[in-house]
Motif scaffolding. Structure first.
Motif, mmCIF file in Angstrom:
data_model
loop_
_atom_site.group_PDB
_atom_site.id
_atom_site.type_symbol
_atom_site.label_atom_id
_atom_site.label_comp_id
_atom_site.label_asym_id
_atom_site.label_seq_id
_atom_site.Cartn_x
_atom_site.Cartn_y
_atom_site.Cartn_z
ATOM 1 N N PHE A 11 -7.211 -21.590 37.791
ATOM 2 C CA PHE A 11 -6.366 -21.147 36.683
ATOM 3 C C PHE A 11 -6.481 -22.015 35.427
ATOM 4 C CE2 PHE A 11 -2.493 -19.705 34.533
ATOM 5 C CZ PHE A 11 -2.602 -18.341 34.717
ATOM 6 N N GLY A 12 -7.182 -23.137 35.519
ATOM 7 C CA GLY A 12 -7.439 -23.923 34.315
ATOM 8 C C GLY A 12 -8.683 -23.460 33.561
ATOM 9 N N ASP A 13 -9.366 -22.464 34.088
ATOM 10 C CA ASP A 13 -10.600 -21.939 33.484
ATOM 11 C C ASP A 13 -11.557 -23.079 33.110
ATOM 12 O OD1 ASP A 13 -9.290 -19.548 33.802
ATOM 13 O OD2 ASP A 13 -9.127 -19.062 31.682
ATOM 14 N N PRO A 14 -11.908 -23.923 34.100
ATOM 15 C CA PRO A 14 -12.662 -25.146 33.786
ATOM 16 C C PRO A 14 -14.100 -24.876 33.345
ATOM 17 C CG PRO A 14 -12.418 -24.898 36.160
ATOM 18 C CD PRO A 14 -11.608 -23.796 35.530
ATOM 19 N N GLY A 15 -14.473 -25.409 32.217
ATOM 20 C CA GLY A 15 -15.846 -25.323 31.756
ATOM 21 C C GLY A 15 -16.220 -23.970 31.178
ATOM 22 N N LEU A 16 -15.242 -23.188 30.773
ATOM 23 C CA LEU A 16 -15.499 -21.801 30.367
ATOM 24 C C LEU A 16 -16.495 -21.716 29.209
ATOM 25 C CD1 LEU A 16 -14.851 -18.831 30.759
ATOM 26 C CD2 LEU A 16 -12.787 -19.147 29.412
ATOM 27 N N ASP A 17 -16.283 -22.496 28.160
ATOM 28 C CA ASP A 17 -17.187 -22.405 27.010
ATOM 29 C C ASP A 17 -18.597 -22.870 27.369
ATOM 30 O OD1 ASP A 17 -15.466 -21.281 25.174
ATOM 31 O OD2 ASP A 17 -14.758 -23.204 24.407
ATOM 32 N N ALA A 18 -18.689 -23.939 28.140
ATOM 33 C CA ALA A 18 -20.008 -24.416 28.568
ATOM 34 C C ALA A 18 -20.699 -23.375 29.439
ATOM 35 C CB ALA A 18 -19.860 -25.739 29.324
ATOM 36 N N ALA A 19 -19.934 -22.764 30.305
ATOM 37 C CA ALA A 19 -20.498 -21.728 31.167
ATOM 38 C C ALA A 19 -21.042 -20.570 30.348
ATOM 39 C CB ALA A 19 -19.439 -21.247 32.161
ATOM 40 N N ARG A 20 -20.349 -20.231 29.281
ATOM 41 C CA ARG A 20 -20.807 -19.109 28.439
ATOM 42 C C ARG A 20 -22.125 -19.437 27.734
ATOM 43 N NH1 ARG A 20 -14.789 -17.394 26.653
ATOM 44 N NH2 ARG A 20 -14.516 -15.888 28.344
ATOM 45 N N GLU A 21 -22.312 -20.700 27.386
ATOM 46 C CA GLU A 21 -23.605 -21.080 26.804
ATOM 47 C C GLU A 21 -24.730 -20.970 27.830
ATOM 48 O OE1 GLU A 21 -22.582 -24.531 23.538
ATOM 49 O OE2 GLU A 21 -22.561 -25.083 25.653
ATOM 50 N N LEU A 22 -24.397 -21.342 29.060
ATOM 51 C CA LEU A 22 -25.424 -21.451 30.095
ATOM 52 C C LEU A 22 -25.814 -20.100 30.684
ATOM 53 C CD1 LEU A 22 -27.023 -23.540 31.772
ATOM 54 C CD2 LEU A 22 -25.113 -23.565 33.392
ATOM 55 N N ALA A 23 -24.828 -19.227 30.846
ATOM 56 C CA ALA A 23 -25.066 -17.976 31.576
ATOM 57 C C ALA A 23 -25.585 -16.889 30.655
ATOM 58 C CB ALA A 23 -23.762 -17.517 32.232
ATOM 59 N N ALA A 24 -26.453 -16.067 31.182
ATOM 60 C CA ALA A 24 -26.918 -14.911 30.416
ATOM 61 C C ALA A 24 -25.889 -13.790 30.459
ATOM 62 C CB ALA A 24 -28.254 -14.435 30.967
ATOM 63 N N ALA A 25 -25.123 -13.724 31.524
ATOM 64 C CA ALA A 25 -24.125 -12.658 31.685
ATOM 65 C C ALA A 25 -22.744 -13.161 31.258
ATOM 66 C CB ALA A 25 -24.099 -12.218 33.148
ATOM 67 N N PRO A 26 -21.801 -12.250 31.085
ATOM 68 C CA PRO A 26 -20.446 -12.670 30.671
ATOM 69 C C PRO A 26 -19.783 -13.585 31.694
ATOM 70 C CG PRO A 26 -20.677 -10.270 30.504
ATOM 71 C CD PRO A 26 -21.904 -10.785 31.199
ATOM 72 N N VAL A 27 -18.906 -14.440 31.211
ATOM 73 C CA VAL A 27 -18.154 -15.361 32.065
ATOM 74 C C VAL A 27 -16.677 -15.218 31.729
ATOM 75 C CG1 VAL A 27 -17.893 -17.749 32.840
ATOM 76 C CG2 VAL A 27 -20.091 -16.986 31.893
ATOM 77 N N LEU A 28 -15.854 -15.130 32.739
ATOM 78 C CA LEU A 28 -14.396 -15.108 32.549
ATOM 79 C C LEU A 28 -13.755 -16.185 33.399
ATOM 80 C CD1 LEU A 28 -13.574 -11.279 32.771
ATOM 81 C CD2 LEU A 28 -13.628 -12.686 30.707
ATOM 82 N N GLY A 29 -12.634 -16.692 32.939
ATOM 83 C CA GLY A 29 -11.782 -17.514 33.771
ATOM 84 C C GLY A 29 -10.651 -16.666 34.308
ATOM 85 N N ILE A 30 -10.064 -17.076 35.418
ATOM 86 C CA ILE A 30 -9.019 -16.210 35.996
ATOM 87 C C ILE A 30 -7.719 -16.278 35.218
ATOM 88 C CG2 ILE A 30 -9.968 -16.178 38.344
ATOM 89 C CD1 ILE A 30 -7.695 -18.156 39.118
ATOM 90 N N ALA A 53 -16.436 -6.041 35.860
ATOM 91 C CA ALA A 53 -17.027 -4.756 36.222
ATOM 92 C C ALA A 53 -17.054 -3.826 35.016
ATOM 93 C CB ALA A 53 -16.244 -4.129 37.376
ATOM 94 N N ALA A 54 -15.970 -3.857 34.232
ATOM 95 C CA ALA A 54 -15.928 -3.034 33.021
ATOM 96 C C ALA A 54 -17.001 -3.473 32.039
ATOM 97 C CB ALA A 54 -14.536 -3.124 32.385
ATOM 98 N N MET A 55 -17.123 -4.771 31.848
ATOM 99 C CA MET A 55 -18.146 -5.283 30.932
ATOM 100 C C MET A 55 -19.552 -4.899 31.409
ATOM 101 S SD MET A 55 -16.589 -9.052 30.099
ATOM 102 C CE MET A 55 -15.274 -9.300 28.894
ATOM 103 N N ALA A 56 -19.772 -5.027 32.718
ATOM 104 C CA ALA A 56 -21.088 -4.703 33.253
ATOM 105 C C ALA A 56 -21.395 -3.223 33.068
ATOM 106 C CB ALA A 56 -21.157 -5.099 34.732
ATOM 107 N N ALA A 57 -20.398 -2.376 33.322
ATOM 108 C CA ALA A 57 -20.616 -0.937 33.152
ATOM 109 C C ALA A 57 -20.950 -0.601 31.705
ATOM 110 C CB ALA A 57 -19.375 -0.166 33.615
ATOM 111 N N MET A 58 -20.415 -1.381 30.785
ATOM 112 C CA MET A 58 -20.652 -1.130 29.364
ATOM 113 C C MET A 58 -21.898 -1.868 28.844
ATOM 114 S SD MET A 58 -16.660 -1.521 28.179
ATOM 115 C CE MET A 58 -16.918 -1.268 26.412
ATOM 116 N N GLY A 59 -22.499 -2.677 29.708
ATOM 117 C CA GLY A 59 -23.685 -3.410 29.280
ATOM 118 C C GLY A 59 -23.391 -4.557 28.333
ATOM 119 N N LEU A 60 -22.212 -5.120 28.442
ATOM 120 C CA LEU A 60 -21.810 -6.176 27.501
ATOM 121 C C LEU A 60 -22.201 -7.562 27.991
ATOM 122 C CD1 LEU A 60 -18.232 -4.854 26.629
ATOM 123 C CD2 LEU A 60 -20.273 -4.753 25.182
#
Lengths: 253, 253, 253, 253, 253, 253
Positions: free
Chosen positions: B75-94, B208-215
């Motif tokens: 629930f602290g969404d740790p490393g969210l911004d760094a993860a977004r730089e690293l990952a090609a796909a979308p990243v969310l924290g809970i 799942a919504a993002m993936a279905a939309m190709g985001l």
């Protein structure tokens, strides 16, 4: 899972565009019912149009009482709070849904809408939903709603507006500001090289998630409980909830 | 569709709870890969724990480069911004996902988390994501993370905290403030008569919504483009991106 | 009075610049200990770098437990909250310190940083610390961190960026957005005719004030109390607080 | 280094308290000049008193033109913007300084002031300086300013108010809301077990940092440039800047 | 109904302009008493001038204790809070009044003031009164206050500034930022084709409404109760409330 | 001067109360035309009622095209933006007007309304108009709208709620949250010893001020220009502006 997608204006052609966009992302097994408003304006391009689109939205909800979620497919999210009182299932507006999905896709997003006179309403919604930090700009392509489908240069004009917004605002994503643009999101994304979010698809995705989780609008504060029964009169006489609200004609696609 | 759900702590039992919650709402055909962090704290209950959970999160993303979406299940969404730089796909924290789904369910929501010392972090996230108007209160049930599963009275204590939060804040919904509570959302909802949102399920639904939309995460502002290659040293020497980041052990359930 | 100034990256040359800036303003009798991080990135230019600089920051604090104050000499203030839990003495980040001293020097200030991809992080810190009204703009000079010392035109490029920011934003002061610029503050100020604030010097000044007043981080809310002891594993196994955290190599200048 | 600390009221006894607090934290070699206002109210406990304390503040600055920093030792920070226009060196108010040093000491602070009728002004300053997130409450101990020194139970009453504020607000630190409490900060801190910040000491520390860095109020936006010369009349006739402002009697301690 | 309109500077010619503007909109039967300040600056163009205009404002209120409302006719609203403590009847500033009437006239307004160095104060007032969303820009026409009446090109310069502000900000209305522009509002409106609000007229209108409703400043929180009596000394010795405040010369028009 | 005061519900008795309140403060020579809505709900106690009251509001404006100002006499300010597009003269809502007059009467005000389910809407309006700092609380007396006139204990219940709100919020004034309370403002004020603001009277006063100044809604941004003509259909077919909007029955008192 049954999702009701309501076109708050009375133009069937636009409902068809919306229905296609909604179905393209709905999970397998989900039924999407697309409804054209039975009353009010042919398109929504002013506060006046939007206010007068609300009775048709509420009528459509009353006519489809058994859905698992409702989506209001106009970027002004007309009648959203009233719809939440009336409906047993969750209700989303497409502006709301688009912004919720756009916010996690980067530092900030830009909105590109139809006529500049609707920017004020979009600005109010941004503030109300809490995306003042993420929404970096709201822009108009100046194509009227009902010309989006008919004009041959719509995609070009819109792509240019999206690309310019991205640069002007330093944003990472584009939110399309009209349900009539729903069929253009993927093409715009390919042309500008950035995520482009259509609220119709976003709304279907969020409602599907809510339905899978069994979520419904909360009523514990009392604000979104069923409205008190009372007398309605004049041409709106049929909206009184006390004796059951009679449905009027509602097209389904 | 392949969704990678990362448990940022190193406790396999908690990964199992998370995996079950994620799969219970994933659309048919979606593969959910649940990963336990390969390094760092056994549970996350302080800023210190959370900061030191981030390398494990980033390692897990690097070890699963082909996903359609990543969910950080703390629930602290740790490393969210760094993860977004690293990952090609979308990243969310809970935390992020739970709040995005909770906001449209009423006037406002309350968060109920584990230890009160984590309230500050939740407060910061609320402000960062823009839910300052909708989040009406953050409360602690004072059960440590790793006792959530083992204590016989967890459900009772949590239900009491949720019910009290609803009244104290005048809220319409509850957001559960720990991935370790993921299996309790529906039971809590039934007990208190209000929507209870688990961020793991919410995150799967939004991805799942993002993936279905190709985001995908936008990179046009440059902030979330791939990080520049450079030398890393010490025990973190393996994290340098220039020569390809070697994966370390990553448990999959 | 002993102040520990931590360079969160692993580049000793930059630590030397920071140490000089710190000592130039330290009150007589104050000892400044400058520490280079023992692990992680050689420079910090992304969220990824910053997140992975945090373990080194925490290690440096643990290795110097008897200070009267700690300064994190990277403009992203990496690991600040975790450091506050860990340290007995006050901890400041240089972004935080620079903004606290800049705010009272006029109507508003501009930040001039290195690469534009770091603007987002600076924007978040501005909001978090409460300087949204005073920070009138954040600008990049587009010189990478490790080239600040080596490039012959750094002072010219930076002075131009500072002067332009002053005019573009209508601001009264400039905050330098990188510890590697610490040696340039007075020269920049002379060239542009406006106060230029280096966060390293600002941080030393504020920590000295806190030390003179006998102030330490408060723990009454519980958020910044010592983190709970627990098992750490993998390459971060040494960070578990329960059995005492072993120090790793930490250069002192 | 010469720092001028101005007591905006006309009560010499209070200036003595302020001078002692200021000197107790001034760096070695720094000269602290404490000045009692030459005109206006004997104490400041209303907007009316505060407004009428401003001429005396400005007169004191004009009478000591060669300082390296000025501190306005009343928690309403009376005349701060005007003082910044008039003075060549930086000017701080004690409310401003106290909040700048309190903010980094935890999640949030509480203010404990004298009479409840002054809470509104403190609230305005909190908002103006940007500490709306960090200031968790403002409380009054209901002891009038000039009774702080004379009442035998001041320390007890104040300690009780501080301890209660800490609990009620969930704060990590206390800011004392009156210069007349400057001598009590360390004792209060010892009694309640939390950092207690006196703005007089905080202001001296911040001004010393600014002086060491060579910082002065910026004038590039024009707002804080020297005020335009013009005719002043009536009992304030001496304040016209055109012909040089005659100093009036200013006590120095 | 007796409304006292106070010109906070000492220039009678400007009082005459203000009086005419006030009387042009006062309801039939309302008496408008226009008062020139008896002390302080000949015009108000800096924080310094404004602070030193406050004693004259308070003196004027004390000299006219029987009014049904007071209007402070300087766009910095000098001494407003102190005036509210002192006066039995409601007190408005013209910046405040102009913004309250401008806000409902469209999406947003622009302020056009005299010298750019006063923009900061206007910005603070916008924030304090709550019009941050509605105020879309603050602009200066760079004509000093006392030249507004004498320069032959004032109307042209001001009209140009108003027209440009309207376009630059996308605003729907203009607020004039100086009482000395009060005679130009209708002419400006005709020239630019948009509502132009003069705060003097706006203030008279709002005070007339308050008087008709029998409204007075509330004192239940204690903040705006009569200030405590105490000793005043020096050239401000006459302002002590304890023994009754002696009036000084106050011109009435 | 002709002011049209519209009761957005269909209950004539409430229109009579509103008309009396409006006329009691209208300037001499002003004509107040009170109109009962010709369609929709008998009272407004939910988002649903409010949304469905808007067509009647717009119809009433169209039926009285020659006014100098319009007042929407329901505390939800239903259809305000749409009304501004439609009307040539200024339009105010009573919530808006009440807050604009209440804000300058002290530190802050409390709102006391009818049913608690309407608090959410009031909260949204507070935020939209910019009074988040000044509005210190919103409270319900739990008397339904149409019982305000008939219940013998209305005045007692309301006075109690007002007095309690004043203490609980530390406010200086009360805003009455329903047009049906318009006749009780002076009595409430006398009972609780604080200013009590009725929005009907406040709105008449503000509109009279605007009319005296010749102010109209600005249209330069385009947002509030006349809505575009288009086809309307269904029971709302008469609202299409293209062919002239036919008026329906509109009661005048």
């Amino acid at each position: 899972m049954k999702l009701v997608v309501i076109n708050p204006n009375t133009t069937d052609e636009m409902t068809a565009v919306i229905a296609t966009a909604a179905r393209s992302v709905a999970p397998s097994g989900a039924e999407v019912v697309a409804v054209t408003s039975s009353m009010g304006p042919a398109s929504i391009e002013s506060h006046y149009d939007e206010a007068l689109a609300v009775p048709g939205v509420l009528d459509a909800i009353a006519a489809h009482p058994d859905a698992d979620g409702y989506l209001l497919a106009c970027f002004g999210d007309p009648g959203l709070d009233a719809a939440r009182e009336l409906a047993a299932a969750p209700v989303l507006g497409i502006a709301e849904a688009a912004m919720h999905l756009a916010a996690p896709l980067g530092r900030g997003f830009s909105v590109v809408t139809t006529l500049s006179r609707t920017i004020g309403r979009a600005h109010d919604l941004v503030g109300h939903y809490g995306f003042g930090r993420q929404c970096l700009g709201i822009h108009a392509c100046e194509i009227p709603v009902l010309e989006l489908e008919s004009r041959p240069d719509t995609a070009d004009v819109l792509a240019k507006a999206c690309a310019e917004a991205l640069v002007a605002d330093g944003s990472d994503a584009i939110v399309l500001g009209c349900a009539g643009m729903a069929d253009l999101a993927r093409r715009m994304s390919a042309e500008i090289g950035a995520p482009v979010i259509d609220g119709v698809a976003a709304g279907v995705g969020m409602l599907a998630a809510m339905a899978a989780m069994g979520l419904r609008t909360g009523t514990s504060s009392g604000e979104f409980a069923r409205p008190p029964a009372k007398t309605y009169s004049g041409v709106l006489g049929g909206f009184g909830l006390g004796g059951g609200m009679p449905s009027r004609s509602s097209d389904q696609h």
